[in-house]
Write a protein that holds these residues in place. Structure first.
Motif, short mmCIF file in Angstrom:
data_model
loop_
_atom_site.label_atom_id
_atom_site.label_comp_id
_atom_site.label_asym_id
_atom_site.label_seq_id
_atom_site.Cartn_x
_atom_site.Cartn_y
_atom_site.Cartn_z
N SER A 146 0.68 -1.24 -0.17
CA SER A 146 -0.09 0.22 -0.01
C SER A 146 0.88 1.29 0.06
O SER A 146 0.26 2.47 -0.21
CB SER A 146 -1.05 0.05 1.29
N ASP A 147 2.27 1.10 0.19
CA ASP A 147 3.26 2.21 0.29
C ASP A 147 3.94 2.16 -1.10
O ASP A 147 4.30 1.40 -1.32
CB ASP A 147 4.11 2.13 1.54
N PRO A 148 3.87 3.39 -1.99
CA PRO A 148 4.58 3.33 -3.25
C PRO A 148 5.79 2.90 -3.07
O PRO A 148 6.56 2.17 -4.10
CB PRO A 148 4.18 4.90 -3.75
N LYS A 149 6.51 3.66 -2.23
CA LYS A 149 8.11 3.21 -2.03
C LYS A 149 8.43 1.68 -1.55
O LYS A 149 9.24 0.97 -2.23
CB LYS A 149 8.90 4.13 -0.90
N GLY A 150 7.46 1.32 -0.85
CA GLY A 150 7.46 -0.20 -0.44
C GLY A 150 7.19 -1.25 -1.60
O GLY A 150 8.09 -2.06 -1.88
N LEU A 151 6.14 -0.99 -2.32
CA LEU A 151 5.98 -1.56 -3.69
C LEU A 151 7.01 -1.66 -4.77
O LEU A 151 7.21 -2.41 -5.20
CB LEU A 151 4.72 -0.95 -4.17
N TYR A 152 7.69 -0.29 -4.78
CA TYR A 152 8.79 -0.11 -5.49
C TYR A 152 9.95 -1.03 -5.23
O TYR A 152 10.47 -2.01 -6.12
CB TYR A 152 9.33 1.30 -5.69
N MET A 153 10.25 -1.07 -3.97
CA MET A 153 11.33 -2.03 -3.43
C MET A 153 10.86 -3.53 -3.72
O MET A 153 11.92 -4.38 -4.10
CB MET A 153 11.47 -1.79 -1.98
N VAL A 154 9.68 -4.05 -3.44
CA VAL A 154 9.48 -5.41 -3.50
C VAL A 154 9.43 -5.68 -5.16
O VAL A 154 9.92 -6.76 -5.47
CB VAL A 154 7.84 -5.64 -3.06
N ASN A 155 8.95 -4.69 -5.83
CA ASN A 155 8.98 -5.16 -7.15
C ASN A 155 10.36 -5.03 -7.90
O ASN A 155 10.57 -6.00 -8.62
CB ASN A 155 8.24 -4.05 -8.12
N SER A 156 11.34 -4.16 -7.36
CA SER A 156 12.71 -4.37 -7.88
C SER A 156 13.42 -5.71 -7.32
O SER A 156 13.95 -6.52 -7.95
CB SER A 156 13.44 -3.07 -7.05
N GLU A 157 12.93 -6.26 -5.98
CA GLU A 157 13.57 -7.45 -5.61
C GLU A 157 12.89 -8.53 -6.51
O GLU A 157 13.80 -9.52 -6.92
CB GLU A 157 13.01 -7.46 -4.39
N LEU A 158 11.79 -8.56 -6.92
CA LEU A 158 11.30 -9.43 -7.61
C LEU A 158 11.75 -9.53 -9.07
O LEU A 158 11.89 -10.54 -9.92
CB LEU A 158 9.85 -9.57 -7.87
N ALA A 159 12.12 -8.58 -9.69
CA ALA A 159 12.86 -8.22 -10.94
C ALA A 159 13.93 -8.88 -11.08
O ALA A 159 14.68 -9.16 -12.12
CB ALA A 159 12.98 -6.67 -11.28
N SER A 160 14.78 -9.21 -9.99
CA SER A 160 16.18 -9.97 -9.97
C SER A 160 16.01 -11.48 -9.80
O SER A 160 16.77 -12.14 -10.16
CB SER A 160 16.91 -9.36 -8.63
N ARG A 161 14.85 -12.18 -9.96
CA ARG A 161 14.72 -13.26 -9.99
C ARG A 161 15.05 -13.74 -11.41
O ARG A 161 14.92 -13.43 -12.18
CB ARG A 161 13.17 -14.00 -9.79
N VAL A 162 15.90 -15.00 -11.37
CA VAL A 162 16.60 -15.49 -12.57
C VAL A 162 16.05 -16.97 -12.57
O VAL A 162 16.03 -17.69 -11.61
CB VAL A 162 18.06 -15.48 -12.94
N TYR A 163 16.22 -17.35 -13.81
CA TYR A 163 15.59 -18.86 -14.21
C TYR A 163 16.74 -19.87 -13.81
O TYR A 163 17.88 -19.69 -14.23
CB TYR A 163 15.14 -18.93 -15.75
N SER A 164 16.43 -21.05 -13.16
CA SER A 164 17.51 -21.98 -13.18
C SER A 164 16.52 -23.51 -13.31
O SER A 164 15.36 -23.24 -12.75
CB SER A 164 18.07 -21.91 -11.70
N PRO A 165 17.27 -24.13 -14.01
CA PRO A 165 16.44 -25.53 -14.27
C PRO A 165 16.20 -26.19 -13.06
O PRO A 165 16.79 -26.10 -12.13
CB PRO A 165 17.44 -26.03 -15.48
N PRO A 166 15.22 -27.19 -13.26
CA PRO A 166 15.19 -28.07 -12.12
C PRO A 166 16.13 -28.76 -11.44
O PRO A 166 16.87 -29.17 -12.55
CB PRO A 166 13.79 -28.93 -12.47
N SER A 167 16.32 -29.12 -10.08
CA SER A 167 17.52 -29.83 -9.69
C SER A 167 17.17 -31.45 -10.02
O SER A 167 18.11 -32.09 -9.91
CB SER A 167 17.72 -29.66 -8.21
N LEU A 168 16.01 -31.53 -10.42
CA LEU A 168 15.67 -33.04 -10.56
C LEU A 168 15.99 -33.25 -12.13
O LEU A 168 15.55 -32.79 -13.17
CB LEU A 168 14.27 -33.43 -10.24
N THR A 169 16.87 -34.49 -12.41
CA THR A 169 16.98 -34.86 -13.84
C THR A 169 16.79 -36.28 -13.86
O THR A 169 16.85 -37.29 -12.95
CB THR A 169 18.52 -34.49 -14.32
N LEU A 170 16.13 -36.76 -15.29
CA LEU A 170 15.80 -38.22 -15.33
C LEU A 170 16.78 -38.62 -16.27
O LEU A 170 17.44 -38.05 -17.05
CB LEU A 170 14.31 -38.00 -16.08
#
Ligand code: FEO
Length: 170
Positions: A146-170
């Motif tokens: 509900s706080d624009p600065k707080g939302l900006y911070m959360v959004n920035s944190e989520l922007a840094s997520r990177v893809y990594s393949p699953p640890s399970l291989t068949l």
């Protein structure tokens, strides 16, 4: 030869995981339209993970000489009225997926299909993590959304997520 009920449930799970990917792409789409690119990124990567889950079920069936049958994927839910709605829907969806995985595990247990039980162990752990992640996102939104600065911070944190393949291989 795999038990027909177990193999049918595993086959059905391919569709459920692909639907999950589709659902999270729709969530990503929603956040993109709201200008929240970090949330959009988070769900786009989540969609990639769901596609990976589908591929693991697909591969597991083929590795066990079971024919895969692909079905139509449902249209995902959309039309959200607030930014926390997709987060709550994601948690509910993950709880549903957990129940599906538990159901397959229970069917495999009944017929002493130890190989499938071992294969599903990874997914049982993964579902625990996915529910925790979904819960964390809801908490962050409740605390800071509900706080624009707080939302900006959360959004920035989520922007840094990177893809990594699953640890399970068949
Ligand atoms: Fe593949 Fe999010 O369960």
């Amino acid at each position: 030869m795999m038990n027909a009920n177990v193999s049918g449930l595993l086959n059905n799970q391919i569709n459920k995981e692909l639907y999950s990917a589709y659902l999270y792409l729709e969530f990503s789409n929603y956040y993109e339209s709201r200008g929240l690119n970090g949330f959009a990124n988070w769900f786009k990567i989540q969609a990639m993970e769901e596609r990976d889950h589908a591929m693991l079920f697909y591969q597991y069936l083929q590795d066990n000489n079971e024919k895969v049958t692909l079905e139509a994927i449902d249209k995902p839910t959309s039309n959200f009225k607030s930014d926390d709605e997709p987060l709550k829907a994601a948690l509910e969806h993950e709880k549903y997926v957990t129940s599906l995985i538990n159901n397959i595990y229970s069917a495999a247990y009944e017929v002493k299909d130890f190989r499938t039980m071992q294969f599903l162990d990874w997914f049982i752990k993964e579902q625990g993590e996915e529910e925790t992640n979904a819960n964390d996102l809801i908490t962050k939104m409740e605390l800071f959304g509900s706080d624009p600065k707080g939302l900006y911070m959360v959004n920035s944190e989520l922007a840094s997520r990177v893809y990594s393949p699953p640890s399970l291989t068949l």
